[in-house]
Structures are given as structure tokens and as C-alpha cells.
Design a protein around this motif. Structure first.
Motif, PDB file in Angstrom:
ATOM      1  N   LEU A   1      26.428  35.090  -3.176  1.00  0.00           N
ATOM      2  CA  LEU A   1      25.714  35.598  -4.342  1.00  0.00           C
ATOM      3  C   LEU A   1      25.889  34.664  -5.541  1.00  0.00           C
ATOM      4  N   ALA A   2      27.100  34.175  -5.741  1.00  0.00           N
ATOM      5  CA  ALA A   2      27.382  33.267  -6.857  1.00  0.00           C
ATOM      6  C   ALA A   2      26.613  31.955  -6.709  1.00  0.00           C
ATOM      7  N   GLU A   3      26.540  31.441  -5.504  1.00  0.00           N
ATOM      8  CA  GLU A   3      25.788  30.202  -5.272  1.00  0.00           C
ATOM      9  C   GLU A   3      24.301  30.424  -5.510  1.00  0.00           C
ATOM     10  N   GLN A   4      23.788  31.578  -5.095  1.00  0.00           N
ATOM     11  CA  GLN A   4      22.386  31.911  -5.374  1.00  0.00           C
ATOM     12  C   GLN A   4      22.155  32.002  -6.877  1.00  0.00           C
ATOM     13  N   ALA A   5      23.081  32.634  -7.575  1.00  0.00           N
ATOM     14  CA  ALA A   5      22.976  32.778  -9.028  1.00  0.00           C
ATOM     15  C   ALA A   5      23.017  31.414  -9.708  1.00  0.00           C
TER      16      ALA A   5
ATOM     17  N   ARG B   1      41.835  14.333 -16.790  1.00  0.00           N
ATOM     18  CA  ARG B   1      41.717  15.566 -16.017  1.00  0.00           C
ATOM     19  C   ARG B   1      42.767  15.580 -14.921  1.00  0.00           C
ATOM     20  N   THR B   2      43.506  16.659 -14.853  1.00  0.00           N
ATOM     21  CA  THR B   2      44.516  16.798 -13.806  1.00  0.00           C
ATOM     22  C   THR B   2      44.018  17.689 -12.673  1.00  0.00           C
ATOM     23  N   ALA B   3      42.922  18.417 -12.927  1.00  0.00           N
ATOM     24  CA  ALA B   3      42.330  19.291 -11.911  1.00  0.00           C
ATOM     25  C   ALA B   3      40.853  19.452 -12.247  1.00  0.00           C
ATOM     26  N   PRO B   4      40.053  19.764 -11.261  1.00  0.00           N
ATOM     27  CA  PRO B   4      38.626  19.977 -11.549  1.00  0.00           C
ATOM     28  C   PRO B   4      38.423  21.264 -12.345  1.00  0.00           C
ATOM     29  N   ASP B   5      37.349  21.305 -13.122  1.00  0.00           N
ATOM     30  CA  ASP B   5      36.985  22.550 -13.779  1.00  0.00           C
ATOM     31  C   ASP B   5      36.616  23.557 -12.705  1.00  0.00           C
ATOM     32  N   MET B   6      36.930  24.833 -12.951  1.00  0.00           N
ATOM     33  CA  MET B   6      36.669  25.872 -11.961  1.00  0.00           C
ATOM     34  C   MET B   6      36.098  27.109 -12.621  1.00  0.00           C
ATOM     35  N   ILE B   7      35.227  27.772 -11.902  1.00  0.00           N
ATOM     36  CA  ILE B   7      34.783  29.103 -12.275  1.00  0.00           C
ATOM     37  C   ILE B   7      35.360  30.039 -11.219  1.00  0.00           C
ATOM     38  N   PHE B   8      36.156  30.972 -11.682  1.00  0.00           N
ATOM     39  CA  PHE B   8      36.738  31.989 -10.806  1.00  0.00           C
ATOM     40  C   PHE B   8      35.923  33.262 -10.937  1.00  0.00           C
ATOM     41  N   LEU B   9      35.611  33.874  -9.813  1.00  0.00           N
ATOM     42  CA  LEU B   9      35.048  35.216  -9.791  1.00  0.00           C
ATOM     43  C   LEU B   9      36.035  36.098  -9.053  1.00  0.00           C
ATOM     44  N   TYR B  10      36.292  37.269  -9.601  1.00  0.00           N
ATOM     45  CA  TYR B  10      37.288  38.160  -9.025  1.00  0.00           C
ATOM     46  C   TYR B  10      36.597  39.358  -8.369  1.00  0.00           C
ATOM     47  N   ARG B  11      36.652  39.355  -7.054  1.00  0.00           N
ATOM     48  CA  ARG B  11      35.905  40.289  -6.211  1.00  0.00           C
ATOM     49  C   ARG B  11      36.194  41.754  -6.512  1.00  0.00           C
ATOM     50  N   ARG B  12      37.442  42.140  -6.533  1.00  0.00           N
ATOM     51  CA  ARG B  12      37.775  43.559  -6.693  1.00  0.00           C
ATOM     52  C   ARG B  12      37.305  44.114  -8.049  1.00  0.00           C
ATOM     53  N   PRO B  13      37.531  43.425  -9.172  1.00  0.00           N
ATOM     54  CA  PRO B  13      36.988  43.934 -10.437  1.00  0.00           C
ATOM     55  C   PRO B  13      35.455  43.972 -10.434  1.00  0.00           C
ATOM     56  N   LEU B  14      34.814  42.971  -9.815  1.00  0.00           N
ATOM     57  CA  LEU B  14      33.356  42.993  -9.707  1.00  0.00           C
ATOM     58  C   LEU B  14      32.894  44.215  -8.925  1.00  0.00           C
ATOM     59  N   LEU B  15      33.538  44.469  -7.782  1.00  0.00           N
ATOM     60  CA  LEU B  15      33.146  45.616  -6.961  1.00  0.00           C
ATOM     61  C   LEU B  15      33.423  46.937  -7.671  1.00  0.00           C
TER      62      LEU B  15
ATOM     63  N   LEU C   1      24.483  44.249  -7.466  1.00  0.00           N
ATOM     64  CA  LEU C   1      25.623  43.336  -7.359  1.00  0.00           C
ATOM     65  C   LEU C   1      25.227  41.897  -7.663  1.00  0.00           C
ATOM     66  N   TYR C   2      24.089  41.455  -7.156  1.00  0.00           N
ATOM     67  CA  TYR C   2      23.643  40.085  -7.451  1.00  0.00           C
ATOM     68  C   TYR C   2      23.482  39.907  -8.965  1.00  0.00           C
ATOM     69  N   THR C   3      22.858  40.881  -9.630  1.00  0.00           N
ATOM     70  CA  THR C   3      22.643  40.808 -11.078  1.00  0.00           C
ATOM     71  C   THR C   3      23.973  40.727 -11.812  1.00  0.00           C
ATOM     72  N   LEU C   4      24.940  41.498 -11.369  1.00  0.00           N
ATOM     73  CA  LEU C   4      26.270  41.480 -11.981  1.00  0.00           C
ATOM     74  C   LEU C   4      26.948  40.128 -11.781  1.00  0.00           C
ATOM     75  N   VAL C   5      26.945  39.620 -10.562  1.00  0.00           N
ATOM     76  CA  VAL C   5      27.565  38.314 -10.282  1.00  0.00           C
ATOM     77  C   VAL C   5      26.874  37.233 -11.111  1.00  0.00           C
ATOM     78  N   ARG C   6      25.563  37.286 -11.179  1.00  0.00           N
ATOM     79  CA  ARG C   6      24.792  36.303 -11.945  1.00  0.00           C
ATOM     80  C   ARG C   6      25.163  36.372 -13.429  1.00  0.00           C
ATOM     81  N   HIS C   7      25.283  37.581 -13.959  1.00  0.00           N
ATOM     82  CA  HIS C   7      25.656  37.759 -15.361  1.00  0.00           C
ATOM     83  C   HIS C   7      27.034  37.139 -15.644  1.00  0.00           C
ATOM     84  N   VAL C   8      27.992  37.401 -14.778  1.00  0.00           N
ATOM     85  CA  VAL C   8      29.341  36.848 -14.965  1.00  0.00           C
ATOM     86  C   VAL C   8      29.304  35.326 -14.848  1.00  0.00           C
ATOM     87  N   MET C   9      28.542  34.801 -13.884  1.00  0.00           N
ATOM     88  CA  MET C   9      28.423  33.336 -13.736  1.00  0.00           C
ATOM     89  C   MET C   9      27.859  32.708 -15.006  1.00  0.00           C
TER      90      MET C   9
END
Length: 133
Positions: free
Chosen positions: A17-21, A78-92, A102-110
Motif C-alpha cells: 500500500l505504501a509503495e502504491q501511495a 550521512r551515516t545512514a539512509p533517510d527512512m520513512i517508517f510506517l507502524y502497522r499496529r497503530p495504522l490498523l 486503509l490505502y487512504t490512511l497509509v497514503r495520508h501518513v506517507m
């Protein structure tokens, strides 16, 4: 969604879903986050929970970790790549409480996390979200 009935989406499904978003973000922004690593985890780690002074790990659905574009420069080490974390349990949890798609929610957070990368205001992020629908 292609998950088994009555089972919550797993980490891989949230990642899809995040990749689609991410593919719906306007190209002029997407090219700037092309190297950002997407991580899906059940919850944030204890260090993040403490750092953000969360009362519960359910308070955090996503997080951008890295150097935002306002502070980035050619001299940045840079010591590490930039990252976007999504947390499954709070999203659910939020998904179940609100009934939001759910897709709309994941997209909004992204979009919100990418907005942090660019230093956008909440109004800017709302406009970005509208433009990328």
C-alpha cells in the motif's frame, strides 16, 4: 486487498500500500525521495517512544528519520539512509476505529512524512495530498 478474510493486513501488505501511495506523489517531489528507504514495522522502537515522549506506541503511525531538505547540504555526512517508517499496529488501530479506507490512511501518513522531509506546513501537506489524488 488480497489478504485472507478476518486476518489483518501483514507488514508486506502495508508495504505494498505504501509503495502504491508513493507512486501517486507528484513527480517533482517523488524524485527527491527516490533514495528514501521505506520500513514497515509493527511499532516504533523503545528509543523512539522515549525520544518522542509517547504515552503509548499506538500514538505514532509514521516517522521520517533522516536529514530534512532544509538542513541538507553537500557538506552533510550521512551515516545512514533517510527512512520513512510506517507502524502497522497503530495504522490498523486507527483504521479500525475510524473505518477510513486503509490505502487512504497509509497514503495520508506517507504524504505527511514526505512533507516533513521538505519542511512543509500542515496546510502545504494538505494541498500536496489534494494535488496528488
Amino acid at each position: 486487498m488480497d489478504h485472507k478474510p478476518h486476518l489483518p493486513p501483514d507488514l508486506a501488505e502495508i508495504e505494498r500500500l505504501a509503495e502504491q501511495a508513493l507512486a501517486t506523489i507528484p513527480a517533482e517531489l517523488r524524485r527527491h525521495v527516490a533514495n528514501v528507504v521505506l520500513r514497515i514495522e509493527d511499532f516504533c522502537d523503545a528509543e523512539t517512544e522515549k525520544e518522542m515522549e509517547l504515552e503509548s506506541p499506538f500514538e505514532l503511525m509514521g516517522l521520517y528519520r533522516g536529514i530534512d531538505m532544509l538542513r541538507d547540504s553537500v557538506a552533510t555526512v550521512r551515516t545512514a539512509p533517510d527512512m520513512i517508517f510506517l507502524y502497522r499496529r497503530p495504522l490498523l488501530d486507527y483504521w479500525c476505529e475510524t473505518g477510513e479506507d486503509l490505502y487512504t490512511l497509509v497514503r495520508h501518513v506517507m504524504i505527511h512524512e514526505i512533507g516533513h522531509h521538505f519542511g512543509f506546513s500542515d496546510d502545504d501537506m494538505e494541498e500536496l495530498e489534494r494535488r496528488s489524488e
